[in-house]
Design an enzyme around this catalytic site. Structure first.
Site, PDB file in Angstrom:
ATOM      1  N   PRO A  60      -2.756   0.728  -1.829  1.00 12.48           N
ATOM      2  CA  PRO A  60      -1.991   1.498  -0.702  1.00 12.48           C
ATOM      3  C   PRO A  60      -2.870   2.206   0.037  1.00 12.48           C
ATOM      4  O   PRO A  60      -3.152   3.630  -0.186  1.00 12.48           O
ATOM      5  CB  PRO A  60      -1.036   2.400  -1.468  1.00 12.48           C
ATOM      6  CG  PRO A  60      -2.006   2.585  -2.734  1.00 12.48           C
ATOM      7  CD  PRO A  60      -3.029   1.473  -3.024  1.00 12.48           C
ATOM      8  N   GLU A  61      -3.250   2.029   1.326  1.00 12.52           N
ATOM      9  CA  GLU A  61      -3.457   2.671   2.441  1.00 12.52           C
ATOM     10  C   GLU A  61      -2.104   2.740   3.148  1.00 12.52           C
ATOM     11  O   GLU A  61      -1.180   2.213   3.158  1.00 12.52           O
ATOM     12  CB  GLU A  61      -4.613   2.177   3.497  1.00 12.52           C
ATOM     13  CG  GLU A  61      -5.845   1.885   2.661  1.00 12.52           C
ATOM     14  CD  GLU A  61      -6.807   3.187   2.985  1.00 12.52           C
ATOM     15  OE1 GLU A  61      -6.348   3.681   4.155  1.00 12.52           O
ATOM     16  OE2 GLU A  61      -8.005   3.232   2.635  1.00 12.52           O
TER      17      GLU A  61
END
Length: 271
Positions: free
Chosen positions: A2-3
């Site tokens: 998760p960016e």
DNA sequence: CGGGACACCTGCCTGC
DNA sequence: TGCAGGCAGGTGTCCC
């Protein structure tokens, strides 16, 4: 996983299944996430989902009652929409079961992720109440960076990763944006010129927007058992490329540690 | 107060 | 093949 781009891709992937759907059950197999999952989360059962929004790297499931289910993927969290009858696998901690027979399933091996419950009429959880502007909106400007950085001794890389400054810039894209803007990641935030903050602001917006677009490919098979991403790897200019030639000048990319995070840069292009 | 170290946790890769 | 050690996309907290 998760960016910000991946969180946004997740949002786009799950929203069509959730919006307008009724929640018929919530299964919590392990409450031990970043913060213990509250019992009151079950108050969401019977509610209709009005929207799936995103703030920073938090996904916000808006319910008809005004309550909210707030998800964060941490370092290793993944969301899938699948048939509720599909047997859970290891680290499938939470199911949000829908009247359609499908469910939103949250899997997170490292349990750095979170599932927060905001009861109707209650304040937004404190984790979300002190966040800076969204990078892809007009609220995020070079002027803001220049203003907030005055006198700051921190490395510019840490500065742009500070959620109070701007949200959603994780380690990968901090490296990439600084390369695009030609700024040495070790430079003190207070020593970056207004002109270069202009370039950096543009670079952050560009790299995040581009990554979201590329995530669209992953989006296509989002509901399949394991569409594994890795889509952005080819596009990375510096991240993970220590020793390899710079794409602009062929100088070997160097790596070092800033704020306990792996940092990559071109010693020639970034000053 | 700003800045920096550390903590949380599991999986995977490397090297002996 | 096995095992120890190091590393990972995040972020709140604690300490100087």
């Amino acid at each position: 996983m998760p960016e910000l781009p991946e969180v946004e891709v997740s949002r786009l992937g799950i929203a069509p299944y959730l919006e307008g759907a009724q929640i018929t059950g919530i299964i919590v197999r392990d409450r031990r996430l970043r913060w213990p999952v509250e019992e009151a989360l079950s108050d969401a059962v019977g509610q209709t989902v009005m929207a799936v929004n995103r703030r920073a790297k938090y996904l916000i499931i808006e319910l008809q009652s005004g309550g909210r289910i707030i998800l964060h993927l941490g370092m290793s969290g993944k969301l899938r929409v699948l048939d509720a009858a599909v047997p859970p696998i290891k680290h499938d901690h939470i199911d949000i079961v829908l009247a359609s027979g499908k469910c939103l399933r949250f899997n997170d091996p490292r349990r750095f992720g979170a599932c927060l419950w905001q009861a109707p009429g209650h304040e937004i959880p404190t984790q979300l109440s002190h966040l800076g502007p969204e990078p892809l909106t007009d609220d995020f400007t070079a002027d803001r960076l220049a203003l907030l950085s005055r006198g700051k001794q921190v490395a510019v890389k840490n500065f742009i990763m500070d959620n109070a400054v701007v949200v959603g810039v994780g380690n990968i894209y901090a490296n990439e944006a600084l390369f695009m803007a030609g700024i040495d990641p070790r430079r003190k935030a207070g020593k970056v010129s207004a002109t270069r903050y202009q370039q950096l602001t543009g670079a952050i917006k560009e790299v995040l927007a581009k990554a979201i677009q590329q995530g669209g490919t992953t989006l296509k098979d989002f509901t399949q058992t394991d569409g594994n991403p890795g889509y952005f790897k080819q596009s990375l200019s510096v991240y993970g490329r220590a020793g390899e030639p710079c794409i602009a000048c062929e100088t070997p990319i160097e790596s070092l540690t800033i704020g306990q995070r792996n940092t990559f840069y071109c010693p020639q292009c970034q000053r």
